[in-house]
Write an enzyme that holds these catalytic residues in place. Structure first.
Site, short mmCIF file in Angstrom:
data_model
loop_
_atom_site.label_atom_id
_atom_site.label_comp_id
_atom_site.label_asym_id
_atom_site.label_seq_id
_atom_site.Cartn_x
_atom_site.Cartn_y
_atom_site.Cartn_z
N LYS A 26 35.61 -13.34 10.65
CA LYS A 26 35.95 -12.96 9.28
C LYS A 26 36.80 -14.08 8.68
O LYS A 26 38.03 -14.01 8.64
CB LYS A 26 36.70 -11.62 9.29
N ARG A 61 40.66 -7.99 15.72
CA ARG A 61 39.58 -8.79 15.12
C ARG A 61 40.14 -10.05 14.45
O ARG A 61 39.55 -11.13 14.56
CB ARG A 61 38.78 -7.94 14.12
N1 PXG Z 1 30.32 -7.11 6.78
C1 PXG Z 1 31.02 -8.01 6.08
C2 PXG Z 1 30.44 -9.33 5.82
C3 PXG Z 1 32.31 -7.68 5.62
O1 PXG Z 1 33.01 -8.58 4.94
C4 PXG Z 1 32.06 -5.49 6.62
C5 PXG Z 1 30.81 -5.88 7.05
C6 PXG Z 1 32.57 -4.15 7.02
O2 PXG Z 1 33.60 -4.27 7.99
P1 PXG Z 1 34.78 -3.20 8.10
O3 PXG Z 1 35.56 -3.65 9.24
O4 PXG Z 1 35.55 -3.26 6.80
O5 PXG Z 1 34.14 -1.89 8.31
C7 PXG Z 1 32.83 -6.38 5.84
C8 PXG Z 1 34.13 -5.93 5.29
C9 PXG Z 1 35.83 -5.40 -0.11
C10 PXG Z 1 35.78 -6.35 1.01
O6 PXG Z 1 36.91 -5.33 -0.74
C11 PXG Z 1 35.28 -6.02 2.28
C12 PXG Z 1 35.26 -6.98 3.27
C13 PXG Z 1 35.68 -8.22 2.97
C14 PXG Z 1 36.15 -8.52 1.72
C15 PXG Z 1 36.22 -7.60 0.74
O7 PXG Z 1 34.80 -4.77 -0.37
N2 PXG Z 1 34.85 -6.87 4.58
#
Ligand code: PXG
Length: 291
Positions: free
Chosen positions: A149, A50
């Protein structure tokens, strides 16, 4: 805590980058948040894939292979001795001048932070969360595509601020057409009549790795899953609801905009998925050898 900064292992105090780095000046870069469970880097390959897709979209040449990036990640986790923690992997456009032109940035900067994770309080999982839809819209796919991301999280931060101002823990963002997208750092699922529904990525959401894992779990449990365009109506009338993300894992939602979901407690399918997810965290991924 330990940091791999451009290939060198440094302490938190020595992990410094230039104020001319375009990651800082413009949010010009990409990142990943990854968990380590019992010395297993959860779905590392998927996170690296990703990351490279995000970089490709913004035409950022990371300048090293995926295999090398995996090695650099394992290197810093191993040296940190952290067996249960969080990895933040960031690649920026690098140092440039004060203009936007990315061609002025000759070399990308990367750093990989390994730290202990601050877990969500256990009662959140037992009691479930109250969340709210917010006025700020998810940015449209034709602008900065939410599937990328990137280091531009202001959209999500504004949504988080709005939720906090409402006394709510988490925000659900709606898009400009009125469709449900995702929370600020989590994907959203609902359960209706024993089946799972989540937003399709093309509506403008990040394709979460936890989301993907939950879909796999649902398949193995013979729970039908659908990607469906949803409105607030679907949320308010859901039998169950939960959020998925690297930090939160799978977390139940029991109230949305003051509407009670289930009977105000986490639903049975949600609890089943949480149990299965816990098992997967130790199986799927790359095991680290600590010396
Ligand atoms: N949507 C967004 C906008 C995200 O940033 C997810 C969904 C879930 O994706 P994953 O791959 O993690 O299942 C994210 C996850 C945190 C944190 O510490 C999480 C994310 C980014 C920054 C901080 O909570 N991304």
């Amino acid at each position: 805590m330990l940091v791999n900064l451009n290939g060198k292992l440094v302490s938190k105090e020595d992990a410094k980058i230039s104020v001319f780095d375009h990651g800082l000046l413009y949010g010009d870069g990409v990142f990943e948040g990854i968990r380590i469970y019992d010395g297993n880097i959860f779905r590392l390959k998927e996170h690296i894939d990703r990351l490279y897709n995000s970089a490709k979209f913004i035409m950022l040449d990371i300048g090293m292979s995926k295999e090398q990036m995996i090695k650099e990640t394992i290197k810093v986790v191993s040296a940190s001795k952290i067996r249960n923690g969080y990895i933040r992997l960031v690649v920026t456009r690098g140092v440039g001048d004060l203009g936007l032109d990315p061609r002025k940035c000759s070399k990308p900067t990367y750093f990989i932070i390994v730290d202990n994770i601050k877990l969500y309080p256990e009662e959140f999982y037992k009691k479930g969360l109250e969340i709210t839809t917010v006025a700020i819209r998810r940015n449209i796919s034709e602008a900065l595509n939410p599937q990328v991301k990137s280091l531009n999280y202001l959209n999500n931060i504004l949504a988080k601020i709005e939720a906090i101002n409402h006394g709510s823990f988490e925000a659900v963002m709606i898009n400009e057409q009125g469709y449900v997208t995702e929370a600020t750092g989590d994907n959203i699922f609902i359960v209706k009549n024993g089946q799972l529904f989540t937003t399709p990525p093309y509506i403008g959401v990040l394709e979460g790795i936890t989301r993907e894992t939950v879909i796999e779990i649902a398949n193995s449990l013979k729970i039908k899953t659908h990607e469906k365009i949803m409105t607030r109506y679907d949320l308010y009338t859901a039998d169950e609801c939960f959020l998925t993300g690297t930090a939160a894992e799978v977390i139940p939602v029991v109230k949305i905009d003051a509407r009670v979901i289930n009977d105000g407690t986490p639903g049975s399918i949600t609890k089943k998925i949480i149990r299965e997810f816990k098992k997967k965290t130790k199986i799927l991924g790359v095991k680290v050898k600590y010396d």
